[in-house]
Design a protein around this motif. Structure first.
Motif, PDB file in Angstrom:
ATOM      1  N   LEU A 139      30.498  42.124  41.941  1.00 23.12           N
ATOM      2  CA  LEU A 139      31.315  40.941  41.686  1.00 23.12           C
ATOM      3  C   LEU A 139      32.758  41.345  41.418  1.00 23.12           C
ATOM      4  O   LEU A 139      33.687  40.759  41.971  1.00 23.12           O
ATOM      5  CB  LEU A 139      30.755  40.138  40.504  1.00 23.12           C
ATOM      6  N   GLU A 140      32.954  42.352  40.594  1.00 25.13           N
ATOM      7  CA  GLU A 140      34.302  42.806  40.251  1.00 25.13           C
ATOM      8  C   GLU A 140      35.055  43.280  41.503  1.00 25.13           C
ATOM      9  O   GLU A 140      36.207  42.908  41.731  1.00 25.13           O
ATOM     10  CB  GLU A 140      34.234  43.931  39.218  1.00 25.13           C
ATOM     11  N   LYS A 141      34.394  44.078  42.326  1.00 23.36           N
ATOM     12  CA  LYS A 141      35.017  44.619  43.542  1.00 23.36           C
ATOM     13  C   LYS A 141      35.393  43.483  44.507  1.00 23.36           C
ATOM     14  O   LYS A 141      36.530  43.401  44.998  1.00 23.36           O
ATOM     15  CB  LYS A 141      34.051  45.586  44.217  1.00 23.36           C
ATOM     16  N   ILE A 142      34.442  42.581  44.754  1.00 18.81           N
ATOM     17  CA  ILE A 142      34.670  41.490  45.702  1.00 18.81           C
ATOM     18  C   ILE A 142      35.674  40.479  45.140  1.00 18.81           C
ATOM     19  O   ILE A 142      36.504  39.941  45.868  1.00 18.81           O
ATOM     20  CB  ILE A 142      33.326  40.834  46.097  1.00 18.81           C
ATOM     21  N   TYR A 143      35.631  40.257  43.835  1.00 16.05           N
ATOM     22  CA  TYR A 143      36.590  39.374  43.179  1.00 16.05           C
ATOM     23  C   TYR A 143      38.017  39.891  43.416  1.00 16.05           C
ATOM     24  O   TYR A 143      38.914  39.126  43.767  1.00 16.05           O
ATOM     25  CB  TYR A 143      36.283  39.285  41.677  1.00 16.05           C
ATOM     26  N   CYS A 144      38.207  41.203  43.219  1.00 12.81           N
ATOM     27  CA  CYS A 144      39.536  41.810  43.421  1.00 12.81           C
ATOM     28  C   CYS A 144      39.992  41.666  44.878  1.00 12.81           C
ATOM     29  O   CYS A 144      41.147  41.335  45.140  1.00 12.81           O
ATOM     30  CB  CYS A 144      39.526  43.282  43.006  1.00 12.81           C
ATOM     31  N   GLU A 145      39.083  41.893  45.820  1.00 12.84           N
ATOM     32  CA  GLU A 145      39.411  41.734  47.239  1.00 12.84           C
ATOM     33  C   GLU A 145      39.828  40.293  47.530  1.00 12.84           C
ATOM     34  O   GLU A 145      40.798  40.046  48.247  1.00 12.84           O
ATOM     35  CB  GLU A 145      38.217  42.114  48.123  1.00 12.84           C
ATOM     36  N   GLY A 170      43.686  38.687  48.450  1.00  9.31           N
ATOM     37  CA  GLY A 170      43.836  38.074  49.758  1.00  9.31           C
ATOM     38  C   GLY A 170      43.273  38.910  50.899  1.00  9.31           C
ATOM     39  O   GLY A 170      43.476  38.586  52.064  1.00  9.31           O
ATOM     40  N   THR A 171      42.549  39.971  50.579  1.00 11.05           N
ATOM     41  CA  THR A 171      41.937  40.813  51.603  1.00 11.05           C
ATOM     42  C   THR A 171      40.809  40.066  52.313  1.00 11.05           C
ATOM     43  O   THR A 171      40.606  40.231  53.511  1.00 11.05           O
ATOM     44  CB  THR A 171      41.379  42.112  50.972  1.00 11.05           C
ATOM     45  N   GLU A 173      33.273  32.612  34.908  1.00  8.61           N
ATOM     46  CA  GLU A 173      32.688  33.434  33.840  1.00  8.61           C
ATOM     47  C   GLU A 173      33.354  34.812  33.793  1.00  8.61           C
ATOM     48  O   GLU A 173      33.678  35.310  32.716  1.00  8.61           O
ATOM     49  CB  GLU A 173      31.172  33.609  34.071  1.00  8.61           C
ATOM     50  N   TYR A 174      33.566  35.395  34.967  1.00 12.87           N
ATOM     51  CA  TYR A 174      34.184  36.725  35.051  1.00 12.87           C
ATOM     52  C   TYR A 174      35.603  36.686  34.499  1.00 12.87           C
ATOM     53  O   TYR A 174      35.998  37.547  33.710  1.00 12.87           O
ATOM     54  CB  TYR A 174      34.188  37.207  36.503  1.00 12.87           C
ATOM     55  N   GLU A 175      36.361  35.652  34.885  1.00 10.71           N
ATOM     56  CA  GLU A 175      37.736  35.547  34.427  1.00 10.71           C
ATOM     57  C   GLU A 175      37.807  35.325  32.925  1.00 10.71           C
ATOM     58  O   GLU A 175      38.627  35.919  32.239  1.00 10.71           O
ATOM     59  CB  GLU A 175      38.466  34.414  35.172  1.00 10.71           C
ATOM     60  N   CYS A 176      36.932  34.478  32.404  1.00 12.36           N
ATOM     61  CA  CYS A 176      36.921  34.213  30.953  1.00 12.36           C
ATOM     62  C   CYS A 176      36.563  35.482  30.179  1.00 12.36           C
ATOM     63  O   CYS A 176      37.152  35.783  29.143  1.00 12.36           O
ATOM     64  CB  CYS A 176      35.922  33.100  30.617  1.00 12.36           C
TER      65      CYS A 176
END
Length: 190
Positions: free
Chosen positions: A149-155, A159-160, A183-186
């Motif tokens: 989730l963290e990796k894909i969230y960053c992508e 804008g990748t 949830e991840y952002e919070c």
């Protein structure tokens, strides 16, 4: 022309019994929905309503196949009546081409909606009792690999990739994806 309408709630259910009834009632054209009847936003229902013409008769196994709320049922039947289309419900033996049939339809629709509301109220009370006893915990949360989730969230944020691609990579539906993002952002703000 007799036009048949069949609705089953899920794809797992079988429409064969209703098809036999349509044949017995002489339906020349049949429309089938495999979807809940909670509202009138059903593809085959809308197609059928656009198809019927003055002099046609819509036949159903039971009026509950056409609509679950008396308001929706009466709106549909009123719309049919305005177009000059009759309505026959085989189970309840209702024929709206007669005054008695229109009266019976109104009465049965009210009773059916009352029964459904009572069932839903009993269900809510049962769930409240089960929650109080610690037996009902609701649906289990959908687990997501946090590192993925963290990796894909960053992508996604960089804008990748687009959100749709991120959803596909995580195998999540749109609402679940955005809930997990929130949830991840919070979690990472605190």
């Amino acid at each position: 022309m007799k036009v048949g309408y069949i609705r089953i709630s899920t794809a797992e259910q079988n429409e064969a019994r209703q098809e036999i009834i349509m044949d017995q009632l002489g339906a020349e054209r049949i429309f089938i929905d495999k979807i809940s009847g909670k509202d009138t936003n059903r593809p085959a229902l809308q197609e059928m309503l656009g198809f019927v013409r003055k002099g046609d008769v819509l036949v159903v196994k039971s009026y509950s196949r056409l609509a679950r709320s008396s308001v929706d049922l009466l709106k549909i039947v009123d719309g049919l009546s305005e177009k000059g289309v009759g309505f026959i419900s085989q189970k309840e033996n209702i024929d709206t081409t007669t005054p008695q049939g229109r009266l019976m339809l109104t009465i049965f629709a009210g009773i059916y909606e009352f029964e459904r509301e009572c069932m839903l109220e009993r269900q809510r009370k049962g769930i409240a009792i089960a929650k109080g006893e610690g037996k009902y915990k609701g649906r289990k949360p959908i687990e997501v690999d946090q590192s993925a989730l963290e990796k894909i969230y960053c992508e996604w944020k960089n804008g990748t990739i687009k959100a749709v691609e991120a959803m596909d990579k995580l195998n999540l539906t749109k609402p679940t994806f955005y809930r997990k993002v929130k949830e991840y952002e919070c979690k990472n703000i605190l």
